[in-house]
Write a protein that holds these residues in place. Structure first.
Motif, short mmCIF file in Angstrom:
data_model
loop_
_atom_site.label_atom_id
_atom_site.label_comp_id
_atom_site.label_asym_id
_atom_site.label_seq_id
_atom_site.Cartn_x
_atom_site.Cartn_y
_atom_site.Cartn_z
N LYS A 50 0.84 -1.20 0.00
CA LYS A 50 0.00 0.00 0.00
C LYS A 50 0.88 1.25 0.00
O LYS A 50 2.01 1.21 0.45
N PRO A 51 0.34 2.37 -0.50
CA PRO A 51 1.08 3.62 -0.42
C PRO A 51 1.25 4.03 1.04
O PRO A 51 0.56 3.54 1.93
N PHE A 52 2.16 4.95 1.27
CA PHE A 52 2.53 5.37 2.62
C PHE A 52 2.63 6.88 2.65
O PHE A 52 3.15 7.49 1.72
N ARG A 53 2.13 7.50 3.70
CA ARG A 53 2.29 8.94 3.88
C ARG A 53 3.13 9.18 5.12
O ARG A 53 2.97 8.51 6.13
N ILE A 54 4.03 10.15 4.99
CA ILE A 54 4.91 10.49 6.09
C ILE A 54 5.13 11.99 6.10
O ILE A 54 5.15 12.62 5.03
N GLN A 55 5.26 12.55 7.27
CA GLN A 55 5.57 13.98 7.38
C GLN A 55 7.02 14.09 7.83
O GLN A 55 7.43 13.50 8.82
N ILE A 56 7.80 14.87 7.05
CA ILE A 56 9.21 15.08 7.35
C ILE A 56 9.47 16.58 7.36
O ILE A 56 9.22 17.25 6.36
N ALA A 57 9.94 17.08 8.47
CA ALA A 57 10.26 18.50 8.63
C ALA A 57 9.11 19.38 8.14
O ALA A 57 9.31 20.33 7.40
N GLY A 58 7.88 19.02 8.52
CA GLY A 58 6.72 19.84 8.22
C GLY A 58 6.06 19.61 6.88
O GLY A 58 5.03 20.22 6.59
N GLU A 59 6.59 18.75 6.03
CA GLU A 59 5.98 18.50 4.72
C GLU A 59 5.48 17.07 4.65
O GLU A 59 6.21 16.13 4.95
N ARG A 60 4.21 16.91 4.23
CA ARG A 60 3.63 15.57 4.06
C ARG A 60 3.99 15.04 2.68
O ARG A 60 3.84 15.74 1.69
N ILE A 61 4.44 13.80 2.66
CA ILE A 61 4.90 13.18 1.43
C ILE A 61 4.16 11.86 1.24
O ILE A 61 4.01 11.08 2.18
N ARG A 62 3.69 11.63 0.01
CA ARG A 62 3.02 10.38 -0.33
C ARG A 62 4.00 9.49 -1.09
O ARG A 62 4.48 9.86 -2.15
N VAL A 63 4.26 8.34 -0.54
CA VAL A 63 5.15 7.37 -1.16
C VAL A 63 4.27 6.30 -1.81
O VAL A 63 3.54 5.60 -1.12
N PRO A 64 4.32 6.16 -3.14
CA PRO A 64 3.46 5.17 -3.78
C PRO A 64 3.91 3.74 -3.48
O PRO A 64 5.08 3.50 -3.14
N ALA A 65 2.99 2.81 -3.60
CA ALA A 65 3.28 1.40 -3.33
C ALA A 65 4.38 0.88 -4.27
O ALA A 65 5.11 -0.04 -3.92
N ARG A 66 4.54 1.48 -5.43
CA ARG A 66 5.52 1.01 -6.42
C ARG A 66 6.94 1.52 -6.15
O ARG A 66 7.87 1.23 -6.91
N ALA A 67 7.14 2.28 -5.08
CA ALA A 67 8.47 2.82 -4.76
C ALA A 67 9.47 1.68 -4.56
O ALA A 67 9.11 0.60 -4.07
N ARG A 68 10.72 1.92 -4.95
CA ARG A 68 11.80 0.95 -4.75
C ARG A 68 12.49 1.25 -3.43
O ARG A 68 12.68 2.41 -3.08
N PHE A 69 12.88 0.21 -2.73
CA PHE A 69 13.48 0.34 -1.41
C PHE A 69 14.94 -0.09 -1.48
O PHE A 69 15.25 -1.14 -2.06
#
Length: 90
Positions: A32-51
Motif C-alpha cells: 500500500k502507499p505510505f504517507r509520512i511527514q518530514i520537517a513539516g511536509e507531508r509526502i506520499r510514497v506510492p506502493a511502487r516505490a523501490r526500497f
C-alpha cells in the motif's frame, strides 16, 4: 507543476522513528502507499516505490540510510500515477 527541490535531514526521537518505521513496514508488507511527514511536509510514497539500504563509512563516522525512491508522474498527465489512488493510505 514540479515540486521545488528539497534536501533536508531531520532528527527524531527513538519513539517517533519506531512509529514511522512500523507504519512503513505495514505499508510495504501490504503493498500500500505510505504517507509520512518530514520537517513539516507531508509526502506520499506510492506502493511502487523501490526500497534500498545504503552504507557509508569515512572520517570516523558510519551511516546507514534507508531509502525509498520513485519517479514522479508526467506533468501533462500522459503517464499518471492513478493505479493506486483508490487504495487506502497508511
Amino acid at each position: 507543476m514540479t515540486a521545488a527541490p528539497r534536501d533536508v535531514e531531520k532528527f527524531y526521537s527513538t519513539a517517533e522513528v519506531v512509529a514511522k518505521l512500523r507504519r512503513l513496514a505495514d505499508a510495504l508488507e501490504t503493498d500500500k502507499p505510505f504517507r509520512i511527514q518530514i520537517a513539516g511536509e507531508r509526502i506520499r510514497v506510492p506502493a511502487r516505490a523501490r526500497f534500498s539500504i545504503e552504507h557509508e563509512r569515512g572520517d570516523g563516522e558510519e551511516e546507514i540510510e534507508f531509502q525509498l525512491k520513485w519517479t514522479l508522474p508526467e506533468v501533462d498527465g500522459a503517464e499518471g500515477d492513478d493505479e493506486d489512488d483508490d487504495k487506502p493510505v497508511v
